[in-house]
Design an enzyme around this catalytic site. Sequence first.
Site, short mmCIF file in Angstrom:
data_model
loop_
_atom_site.label_atom_id
_atom_site.label_comp_id
_atom_site.label_asym_id
_atom_site.label_seq_id
_atom_site.Cartn_x
_atom_site.Cartn_y
_atom_site.Cartn_z
N VAL A 131 87.66 127.97 -92.18
CA VAL A 131 88.25 126.64 -92.35
C VAL A 131 89.19 126.65 -93.54
O VAL A 131 90.31 126.13 -93.48
CB VAL A 131 87.16 125.55 -92.51
CG1 VAL A 131 87.81 124.19 -92.77
CG2 VAL A 131 86.28 125.48 -91.28
N ASP A 132 88.76 127.26 -94.64
CA ASP A 132 89.63 127.38 -95.81
C ASP A 132 90.92 128.10 -95.46
O ASP A 132 92.02 127.65 -95.79
CB ASP A 132 88.92 128.16 -96.92
CG ASP A 132 88.05 127.28 -97.80
OD1 ASP A 132 88.06 126.05 -97.62
OD2 ASP A 132 87.36 127.82 -98.68
N TYR A 133 90.79 129.24 -94.82
CA TYR A 133 91.97 130.06 -94.53
C TYR A 133 92.89 129.37 -93.53
O TYR A 133 94.12 129.37 -93.69
CB TYR A 133 91.55 131.43 -94.02
CG TYR A 133 90.68 132.21 -94.99
CD1 TYR A 133 90.68 131.92 -96.36
CD2 TYR A 133 89.84 133.22 -94.56
CE1 TYR A 133 89.88 132.61 -97.25
CE2 TYR A 133 89.03 133.93 -95.44
CZ TYR A 133 89.05 133.62 -96.78
OH TYR A 133 88.26 134.31 -97.66
#
Length: 402
Positions: free
Chosen positions: A169-171
């Site tokens: 999700v971060d990436y």
Amino acid sequence: MNLPLQDLKILSLEQYGAGPFGSVHLADLGAEIIKIEDPRFGGDVGRHTPPYAEDGDSLFFEAFNRNKRSMVLDLGNPRGRAVFERLVKVSDAVYSNLRGDVPAKMRIRYEDLKHLNPKIVCCSLSGYGMTGPRSKQPGYDYMLQGLAGWMAVTGEPDGPPTKSGLSMVDYSGGIVAALSMVSAIHAARRDGVGMDCDVSLYDTAIGMLTYLATWHLNEGFEPQRTHHSAHPSLVPFQNFPTADSWVVIGCAKQKFWERFVGVLGSPEWAREERFATPASRYKHSAECVKLIEAELARRTTAEWLPLLEEAGVPCAPINTIPQALREEHTLARGLIVETEHPRFGTVRQVASPVRAGTPRTEHVRAPRMGEHTETLLAELLGTGTDEFAELTRAGAFGVEEH
């Protein structure tokens, strides 16, 4: 070497993973990413992330911040704020990954900065966005993978909900922010008017539900965890144990299925009514997979792969991270890059997968905190030694410790 984005200047109030991951791709493409680091809190928190961290340097930080420059600036100090506003006048964008309500408090939205530069783009990557009931909540990859349903479809059916081994999700959110920001800069240069980019990890995670969401919203389908990470509709398309390890095989088309059963030595399966079509294999998936597992268990992964590859069946070994980094294709695609660091020596890391023209071959290590403060101010604002000293005394770059 002329790089695609070398005429972009982005002031980045970024930290840790998602934000820096988004901008490192832009930096690799030549954009000037100016990390504005807060001296009151030791700069980007990623500088202190273990296990390989010491005195403001960390290998975690190196992975997200190559080809960038760092400036310390206290935006809570009037002189520090004044310097920031002067930088806004000569920049294309202000980028941040802070909680959704923080850009308004820090006055870094378009409404706050347009009087300084009508074409400025203000991109906020937050956990939940600037609006909505969760906008004031801190958002992290782990929470988002749970909240957006990702964990519910990851892992074995009889096991617990499971997070992806990577912070996807971060990436993904970083990539979405980078795309949003570059698109907005393009529009601002065309139209002469900047804008806000209200990007969130939540929106990203929900958006990536794609066809599973469509199936549910239109037909009431509820995705479930599948045996050995099986595809929800294609059979066979999953992980299979061999005599010594694991292999992933995917028959996304009928021709692959027919080739696959030929390799297994059971071409008659392709003619059996229960396995003859994608729909019939889906209906009889448990029987189909059980037969395949029995056959694949007779040989090792190293024995199966050449046979499958020669037949043109989509397949791959399930590598460990070290194995993946040693893959011949990894090296052939130039996916390992090197920088030189005064503490860590030669630092090897993975390259950006974003390609536009010829990829850059020379990379610069991540900056030390505030390493380029004086240089950047001289380049961008024309500040001299005397003015820099006066700003230092006024606390624009933080309070000096004595």
